[in-house]
Design an enzyme around this catalytic site. Structure first.
Site, PDB file in Angstrom:
ATOM      1  N   TRP A 588       0.706  -1.153  -0.003  1.00 53.29           N
ATOM      2  CA  TRP A 588       0.019   0.047   0.011  1.00 53.29           C
ATOM      3  C   TRP A 588       0.828   1.409   0.005  1.00 53.29           C
ATOM      4  CZ3 TRP A 588      -4.074  -2.353   4.031  1.00 53.29           C
ATOM      5  CH2 TRP A 588      -4.737  -3.275   3.282  1.00 53.29           C
ATOM      6  N   HIS A 721     -18.297  -6.584   7.094  1.00 54.81           N
ATOM      7  CA  HIS A 721     -18.346  -5.720   6.014  1.00 54.81           C
ATOM      8  C   HIS A 721     -19.893  -5.333   5.772  1.00 54.81           C
ATOM      9  CE1 HIS A 721     -14.987  -8.172   5.504  1.00 54.81           C
ATOM     10  NE2 HIS A 721     -14.301  -7.053   4.960  1.00 54.81           N
ATOM     11  N   CYS A 753     -12.943  -9.282  10.424  1.00 49.26           N
ATOM     12  CA  CYS A 753     -11.945  -7.884  10.079  1.00 49.26           C
ATOM     13  C   CYS A 753     -11.944  -6.999  11.041  1.00 49.26           C
ATOM     14  CB  CYS A 753     -12.059  -7.522   8.764  1.00 49.26           C
ATOM     15  SG  CYS A 753     -10.818  -6.283   8.080  1.00 49.26           S
TER      16      CYS A 753
END
Ligand code: GLN
Ligand code: ZN
Length: 783
Positions: A588, A721, A753
């Site tokens: 990233w 999510h 997550c």
């Protein structure tokens, strides 16, 4: 009609140098009466871009028209293949916007009633495209009014506009079907639709049309017979397009890998030009990889028929091109046939222009090493002049200067830290190994005293408005560092209290101080530079500012210990230290290309290794090292994967193997398409690995078990999510399924997550369910 392109770029960004499109989009989404504004902003951006490219000296300008979200999504709209569920959404008659715009946005973002289409990463980049949703009975109907109007506008303005379309093979290979059918059965239909489109583009004045077929740089298919069939059908399809195009020239563009297969597959049928990536696999970044190709060996399938648009300027990284070296490559190719100059990929992946980047105002040296979008366009134009012997005044000096700049980067002390290099040279295999897992587990079970099926979270807790405001205030100077610190300490206290109240077993500090898991660390490490306006589109209106990893990476001081200590001081339970792993720290960022990625990853790993030492000294018993991006960087071709996996796993192990047996190392990965990586998770040798699993019903656990996996694993039992709070029964079932796949001793209980994008309401409710599920399951295991 120009029979040859001398200078162009493979593609362009759409978001605007100051993120103008982002702002116009977000305003429109809040209040759809502002359609006129969105249309105006998008038109201005396209016009401005066309003018800039033309003035810079490009003789063919790629145009995606006014693209509002993503090119794959544009293609679905163009082909009349937006998901059926959005068909009923009314056209608001938004002045100046395409008639499908609200359907397009509904597909991309969902609505209150309708789910959004899936979004996934575009090849091995961090850009996300909207996945086409097809079925066996999908019918393709050209909806080209918007495209034709935009093209007409550009031609009228005098732009040498070249429409860019996603090629049929790539479009379908990246599509998903809702009925399990094979998307590629539609290949011929899409070629037919494009064959109808081409004369209409020609009528509007398109001298060239570009088809992007990056899928041709992958293995295409693991089955040789199917691969051969797909390539033959692709060739037949392009043959039809050539005849439908009449006088219009076709350009087939590949990127992110070797373009030779495209040339080989599509030679001899009248394709006027092939755009190829001559950067990927040729920079020093992969020098230890056997894919590094010399000039003389480029594009063996090219007979000199059809022009090569040589992508010698890197379209997805920000380093200044060594113009002398690029010119050698161009000249070597030009001996074999017609050659034009281009970028290795669309400029979508790099920021607009160095000119506006104020973070470099006081760093002339670093600045001299870089080229963003506008500078790359100038490089292309200059190389094209030089190749044709039409140099302007100053061009020769510019070539020499660029060459010198690249050399100075290689020789600078900032990219070559002698002390660090001594340390990396002394790394041995033993530094990448811990004692056997059995032995560690025994020590850790005693040391940690956790119940079976321990509960934990992945690290972050909701990033509330107050947290973001505190960060903004610090940046603007409205908060002193002390005030900011106090705000963070209060937040950590709150997060710890809430976790205790929930009854979680292993706590986290919640990461309130982290804007982004890579940016946070890169700001504290030497060798990284943080930018202020160098935005690139990640998806839709979302932009990111990847830091620039330009030099040797070292850690001036501990990065997370203070926050950890604060959190641990508020509780008797175990708090996990939380770090970002070496591969993700590279993935990233814009990473230096003057040494193999593995060497850079090892430098980051040493910084993390030292940080783990410091955390352990400060009392940490568990440290998590996230590798969210391990899958993303996996090379597109299987032959290149083992090399990648060796260095990436090696760097993770270097980061974590300094830990004594008693220190438990966790890692986290957030995706579920693991099948090709199962062995890799075991090789990482993390004591506990948390992974995404809830959306595919624990399938991944069975795969783990079948592979003889013995380490502990935390399959996500809550899909974070979505804001939906799972029912107790659902999570109970997830856990029961998990227990069927792996023994209780191996199992942890956690969400999929991090929770930073969630609100507290659903977070608290869902974690209650999670803890209750673990308690019930524990009772059944103990019984
Ligand atoms: N520890 C990070 C978090 O919880 C991990 C994020 C990620 O996997 N992308 O936010
Ligand atoms: Zn994750």
């Amino acid at each position: 009609m120009n029979a040859q392109i001398n200078a162009t770029v493979a593609g362009v960004p759409r978001i605007g140098p100051k993120r103008e499109l982002k702002k116009a989009l977000e305003t429109y989404w809040k209040d759809d009466s502002t359609g006129r504004n969105l249309a105006t902003v998008a038109t201005q951006l396209v016009n401005q871009q066309a003018d800039n490219l033309t003035e810079a000296g490009l003789d063919s300008v790629p145009t995606i028209g006014r693209s509002f979200y993503d090119s794959m999504l544009d293609t679905s709209a163009l082909l009349g293949a937006l998901p059926a569920r959005v068909a009923d959404i009314e056209d608001h008659g938004n002045d100046g916007l395409p008639a499908f715009i609200d359907r397009l946005f509904a597909a991309a973002r969902g609505t209150a009633e309708l789910p959004a289409s899936a979004m996934t990463k575009w090849f091995d980049t961090n850009y996300h495209y909207i996945v086409p949703e097809l079925a066996a009975d999908t019918e393709f109907r050209l909806d080209d009014a918007a495209l034709l109007a935009d093209l007409g506008d550009q031609v009228t303005r005098g732009t040498a506009a070249r429409p860019v379309l996603i090629g049929p093979l790539t479009y379908l290979a990246l599509a998903r079907t809702t009925d399990g059918s094979d998307a590629l059965t539609h290949l011929e239909e899409i070629f037919e639709a494009y064959a109808r489109l081409l004369p209409r583009l020609a009528d509007r004045g398109a001298a060239w049309v570009q088809f992007d077929e990056p899928y041709l740089v992958t293995d295409v298919d693991n089955d040789d017979a199917r691969k051969a069939d797909l390539l033959a059908r692709t060739r037949a399809g392009y043959e039809k397009l050539v005849s439908a195009a009449g006088d219009t020239n076709l350009l087939v563009q590949t990127y992110f890998g070797d373009g030779d297969l495209a040339v080989k597959t599509l030679s001899g049928i009248g394709i006027a030009a092939f755009g190829v990536d001559l950067v990927t696999g040729r920079t020093d970044e992969r020098q230890a990889d056997d894919t590094n190709v010399a000039d003389a060996d480029l594009l063996p399938s090219w007979s000199g028929e059809g022009e090569i648009l040589a992508g010698v300027v890197d379209g997805r990284n920000i380093w200044r091109t060594d113009l002398a070296r690029a010119l050698d490559t161009l000249k070597a190719l030009a001996k074999r046939g017609p050659v034009g100059v281009s970028t290795s990929s669309s400029l979508l992946h790099v920021p607009y222009s160095l000119a506006q980047e104020t973070s470099l105002d006081n760093d002339a040296e670093l600045r001299s090493w870089l080229a963003f979008g506008a500078e790359k366009v100038a490089e292309v134009a200059l190389l094209s002049r030089a190749l044709r012997g039409e140099e302007s005044e100053g061009d020769d000096a510019a070539v020499a200067e660029a060459h010198a700049a690249v050399a100075s980067r290689k020789n600078s002390e900032r990219t070559r830290n002698a002390a660090l290099r001594e340390r990396t040279a002394a790394i041995t295999e033993a530094d990448r190994h811990r004692n056997p897992f059995d032995q560690r587990r025994e020590v850790q079970e005693k040391e940690l005293g956790l119940p079976p099926l321990p509960t934990t979270t992945i690290g972050s807790f909701p990033q509330t408005t107050e947290i973001r405001q505190a960060r903004a205030k610090l940046r603007k100077g409205d908060f002193t560092p002390e005030q900011y610190r106090e705000a963070m300490v209060n937040e950590i206290k709150d997060v710890i209290d809430r976790q205790e109240a929930l009854g979680l077993d292993v706590l986290v500090h919640g990461e309130p101080e982290r804007n982004d898991m890579v940016q946070y660390f890169s700001e504290q490490l030497e060798g990284y530079h943080s930018t202020d306006l160098a935005w690139v589109q990640s998806y839709g209106s979302r932009c990111v500012r990847p830091p620039i990893l330009f030099g040797d990476v070292t850690r001036p001081k501990a990065m997370t210990v203070e926050w950890f200590t604060t959190a641990q001081s508020f509780t008797d339970k175990i708090v996990k230290g939380m770090l970002t792993g070496p591969v993700t720290m590279l993935a990233w960022a814009f990473v230096r290309d003057d040494q193999p990625l593995g060497e850079t990853a090892d430098q980051v790993a040493l910084a993390l290794r030292d940080e783990i030492d410091d955390l352990v000294d400060a009392g940490a018993k568990i440290v998590q090292v996230d590798e969210a991006a391990l899958r993303e960087l996996l090379p597109l071709r299987r032959a290149q994967q083992p090399y990648y996996l060796e260095w990436s796993v090696g760097s993770f192990r270097l980061a974590t193997s300094g830990a004594e047996d008693a220190t438990q190392i966790h890692t986290h990965m957030c995706y579920s398409e693991f099948n090709e990586l199962i062995g890799t998770i075991a090789d990482l040798d993390g004591d506990v690995t948390s992974i995404e699993a809830s959306r595919n019903g624990m399938q991944v656990l069975h795969a783990l078990k079948d592979s003889g996996f013995e380490l502990a694993v935390g399959p996500g039992v809550w899909d974070i999510h979505s804001p939906r709070v799972p029912e107790q029964g659902e999570v109970d079932k997830q856990l029961a399924d998990a227990l069927e796949a792996v023994p209780a001793r191996q199992l942890w209980v956690n969400p999929d997550c991090g929770l930073k994008t969630r609100g507290w309401e659903e977070t608290t409710a869902a974690l209650k369910v999670l803890v209750a599920a673990a308690e019930k399951a524990r009772a059944s295991v103990n019984a």
